[in-house]
Motif scaffolding. Structure first.
Motif, PDB file in Angstrom:
ATOM      1  N   THR A 192      24.693   0.720 -14.353  1.00  8.35           N
ATOM      2  CA  THR A 192      23.955   0.817 -15.614  1.00  8.35           C
ATOM      3  C   THR A 192      24.102  -0.438 -16.467  1.00  8.35           C
ATOM      4  O   THR A 192      23.137  -0.882 -17.093  1.00  8.35           O
ATOM      5  N   GLY A 226      26.782  13.038 -11.701  1.00 10.70           N
ATOM      6  CA  GLY A 226      27.374  11.741 -11.416  1.00 10.70           C
ATOM      7  C   GLY A 226      26.397  10.589 -11.480  1.00 10.70           C
ATOM      8  O   GLY A 226      26.777   9.438 -11.244  1.00 10.70           O
ATOM      9  N   ARG A 227      25.138  10.866 -11.789  1.00 10.23           N
ATOM     10  CA  ARG A 227      24.134   9.813 -11.942  1.00 10.23           C
ATOM     11  C   ARG A 227      23.791   9.667 -13.423  1.00 10.23           C
ATOM     12  O   ARG A 227      23.874  10.612 -14.193  1.00 10.23           O
ATOM     13  N   HIS A 228      23.404   8.463 -13.804  1.00  9.63           N
ATOM     14  CA  HIS A 228      23.039   8.185 -15.183  1.00  9.63           C
ATOM     15  C   HIS A 228      21.550   7.843 -15.268  1.00  9.63           C
ATOM     16  O   HIS A 228      20.978   7.257 -14.349  1.00  9.63           O
ATOM     17  N   PRO A 236      26.804   5.070 -12.146  1.00  9.52           N
ATOM     18  CA  PRO A 236      27.425   4.591 -13.384  1.00  9.52           C
ATOM     19  C   PRO A 236      27.742   3.102 -13.383  1.00  9.52           C
ATOM     20  O   PRO A 236      27.579   2.417 -14.395  1.00  9.52           O
ATOM     21  N   ASP A 237      28.199   2.564 -12.231  1.00  4.71           N
ATOM     22  CA  ASP A 237      28.569   1.151 -12.176  1.00  4.71           C
ATOM     23  C   ASP A 237      27.364   0.222 -12.260  1.00  4.71           C
ATOM     24  O   ASP A 237      27.519  -0.978 -12.505  1.00  4.71           O
ATOM     25  N   ASP A 246      20.387  15.306 -18.102  1.00  5.77           N
ATOM     26  CA  ASP A 246      21.617  15.171 -18.885  1.00  5.77           C
ATOM     27  C   ASP A 246      22.400  16.467 -19.035  1.00  5.77           C
ATOM     28  O   ASP A 246      23.390  16.510 -19.769  1.00  5.77           O
ATOM     29  N   PRO A 283      24.538   9.845 -19.524  1.00 10.28           N
ATOM     30  CA  PRO A 283      25.287  10.440 -18.407  1.00 10.28           C
ATOM     31  C   PRO A 283      24.676  11.762 -17.985  1.00 10.28           C
ATOM     32  O   PRO A 283      24.194  12.546 -18.810  1.00 10.28           O
ATOM     33  N   GLY A 284      24.706  12.009 -16.673  1.00  6.16           N
ATOM     34  CA  GLY A 284      24.198  13.260 -16.136  1.00  6.16           C
ATOM     35  C   GLY A 284      25.298  14.068 -15.485  1.00  6.16           C
ATOM     36  O   GLY A 284      26.370  13.543 -15.162  1.00  6.16           O
ATOM     37  N   PRO A 339      22.677   4.160 -21.923  1.00  3.56           N
ATOM     38  CA  PRO A 339      22.919   5.026 -20.768  1.00  3.56           C
ATOM     39  C   PRO A 339      22.994   6.493 -21.168  1.00  3.56           C
ATOM     40  O   PRO A 339      23.483   6.827 -22.251  1.00  3.56           O
TER      41      PRO A 339
END
Length: 537
Positions: A358, A307-309, A355-356, A118, A303-304, A301
């Motif tokens: 999650t 760009g990945r969660h 992200p899409d 994160d 967020p990182g 979720p």
């Protein structure tokens, strides 16, 4: 909110252990009323998706089909046949979960579960976990195999600088610092300015003085600065120093805090041992403050920076069915990270999601009965094993706890019916979790718990954590201030706020809660009594 770390019974005398600790392991099974129990150490809570699937098969094919996450991020399997030990060990070895038989029970390592995911913290401590585990299993720091002599209760904590696991009362703690180094601490967290030590806070002055004398000279209050590359080895050497002091004392101490004052681990002694091993260590007068308020990962979720969660999931009472575990392992595979992280707050973190993706993954997890939002009434609620697994328990506390949560959720969404209305009716998280422990409840959505440590709901004071126990041992109860719901019979409970003047219910009359503040209720009245107690200020 999370449950605070478990405490041990208080006392003014240094314990003299006449035996090794009886903590179960993967090789040392513990007999229980529902079959044998195995505790599988998972350093840092880190599992590959392959290892997770292997553990799911163990639970289904050898155990009762469920898995429990402990307050150290380890796993327990219950309902095992007493004769399955050899097969269990073979499966764990094949999955890479039992690298050394001699060190099975000493691999107790908790780590910041969001480290490297994160953008918070000062370092990614996953590498520290791997290196420390290897040092423990190889006895590399000791050279003579003595690290296998650590008790099954000795705990290492590796904190990335955010301060989440540094507060869990570990025996040896590493904390990453902004300059790329680390602070090595032995014993519990040092008190802040004007704040009493956890072992003496709120106790009678005479008792506090006696307890304080026990830990005088401990390295816990200062800490040593070491290089990041030396940190895992330094932590292992700190454990070697503890074992040497325990041997000198003749007490067979299991934990650092059990050492008598004259045999305490001191900053000077530990620094000398590190220097002899070629590890540079500089004493510190004050440790750097954590970057932010230390809280466990909020469900939902995460967020990182890349760009990945990650997905953070809480498990009601720390237990999952085999089907729920398969879902977690399957999502770990689908994410691309092929990794699952268990937390000391009995939750799971799944890294690596786009992200899409999650929303759909969280929906699957919620539909399966797991906690995916920070407003769940399950947060801050814990319970011991209870019946039928424990012969000492007077009640089926997990079923009663599930009903209590369902009643609490129903009472909040429909106040006219009240928290103790026996009519059934919750769904979503409360329903799924109730079903997971064998209780059916259907109806309205869970209610928000305001001001929780997970950050859910409107601002306000955190409600006290709740722990439901089947007998006066209160196994696994939290520390600090908490609501104690103790079974006094098959369907009866005594509800008391603990920790106002002492940290444990086993303390003497000077420190323990006043029985006049207790409420004796039936299981059907538990939700109302606990709700009232949680609002105590």
């Amino acid at each position: 909110m999370s449950l605070p770390p478990t405490t041990t019974p208080s006392g003014d005398e240094t314990p003299v252990r006449g035996r090794d600790d009886a903590c179960p392991g993967a090789l040392r099974l513990h007999p229980a009323d529902d079959g044998s129990l195995a505790r599988i150490r998972v350093p840092g809570g880190l599992l590959t998706d392959r290892q997770a699937r292997a553990l799911g098969r163990v639970a289904e094919e050898l155990g009762d089909g469920r898995l429990d996450i402990t307050s150290r991020g380890n796993l327990q399997v219950r309902g095992l046949d007493a004769g399955c030990g050899a097969e269990l060990a073979a499966r764990l070895r094949a999955a890479g979960l039992l690298p050394s038989d001699r060190h099975d029970r000493v691999r107790n390592i908790v780590a910041s579960p969001l480290s490297g995911l994160d953008g918070e913290g000062h370092a990614d401590v996953v590498a520290w976990v791997r290196e420390l585990d290897a040092a423990l299993c190889d006895d590399a720091p000791a050279g003579d195999g003595e690290l296998s002599g650590l008790s099954g209760r000795f705990l290492f904590a590796l904190d990335d600088g955010r301060g989440d696991v540094a507060t869990l009362g570990a025996d040896v703690t590493l904390i990453a610092t902004p300059d790329g180094g680390a602070v090595l601490r032995v014993g519990g967290p040092p008190p802040g300015p004007g704040v009493p030590s956890p072992s003496t806070a709120g106790t009678h002055p005479d008792a506090a003085a006696r307890r304080g004398s026990r830990t005088a000279g401990s390295a816990a209050g200062s800490g040593l600065r070491v290089r990041s590359e030396d940190a895992p080895r330094a932590a292992a050497l700190a454990a070697v120093e503890f074992l040497a002091k325990a041997h000198e004392s003749g007490t067979r101490a299991w934990r650092v805090r059990e050492l008598p004052a004259r045999h305490a681990v001191t900053t000077e002694g530990l620094a000398a041992r590190l220097a002899d091993a070629g590890v540079e260590a500089v004493p510190m007068e004050h440790e750097p403050a954590a970057r932010a308020r230390a809280t466990p990962p909020a469900p939902g979720p995460v967020p990182g920076p890349n760009g990945r969660h990650a997905l953070s999931i809480a498990l009601p009472l720390g237990r999952v069915s085999a089907a729920q575990w398969r879902l977690l392992a399957g999502l770990a595979s689908r994410s691309g990270a092929a990794e699952l992280r268990m937390t000391p707050w009995r939750g799971v973190v799944l890294p690596g999601f786009a992200p899409d993706d999650t929303r759909g993954a969280l929906s699957e997890l919620s539909d399966a009965g797991l906690v995916t939002t920070p407003d769940s009434p399950w947060l801050g609620v814990g319970a011991c094993t209870g019946r039928p697994g424990c012969a000492k328990s007077l009640a089926d506390v997990r079923a009663d706890t599930a009903r209590m949560v369902a009643d609490t959720a129903r009472g909040a969404t429909d106040p006219a019916r009240g928290a103790t209305d026996p009519a059934r009716g919750t769904s979503g998280t409360a329903r799924g979790a109730a079903n997971a422990v064998g209780v059916d409840a259907g109806g309205a959505k869970p209610w928000p718990v305001s001001g929780t440590a997970y950050g859910g709901g409107p601002a306000g004071p955190d409600p006290l954590p709740v722990y439901v126990s089947g007998c006066e041992r209160r196994c696994g109860h939290p520390g600090g201030r908490w609501v104690d719901a103790l079974a006094t019979g098959d369907t009866d409970y005594r509800v008391t706020v603990r920790g106002a003047r002492g940290d444990t219910p086993e303390a003497d009359s000077t420190d323990s809660a006043d029985s006049a503040d207790s409420a004796d209720v039936t299981a059907e009245q538990l939700a109302g009594a606990v709700a009232a107690a949680r609002g105590t200020t």
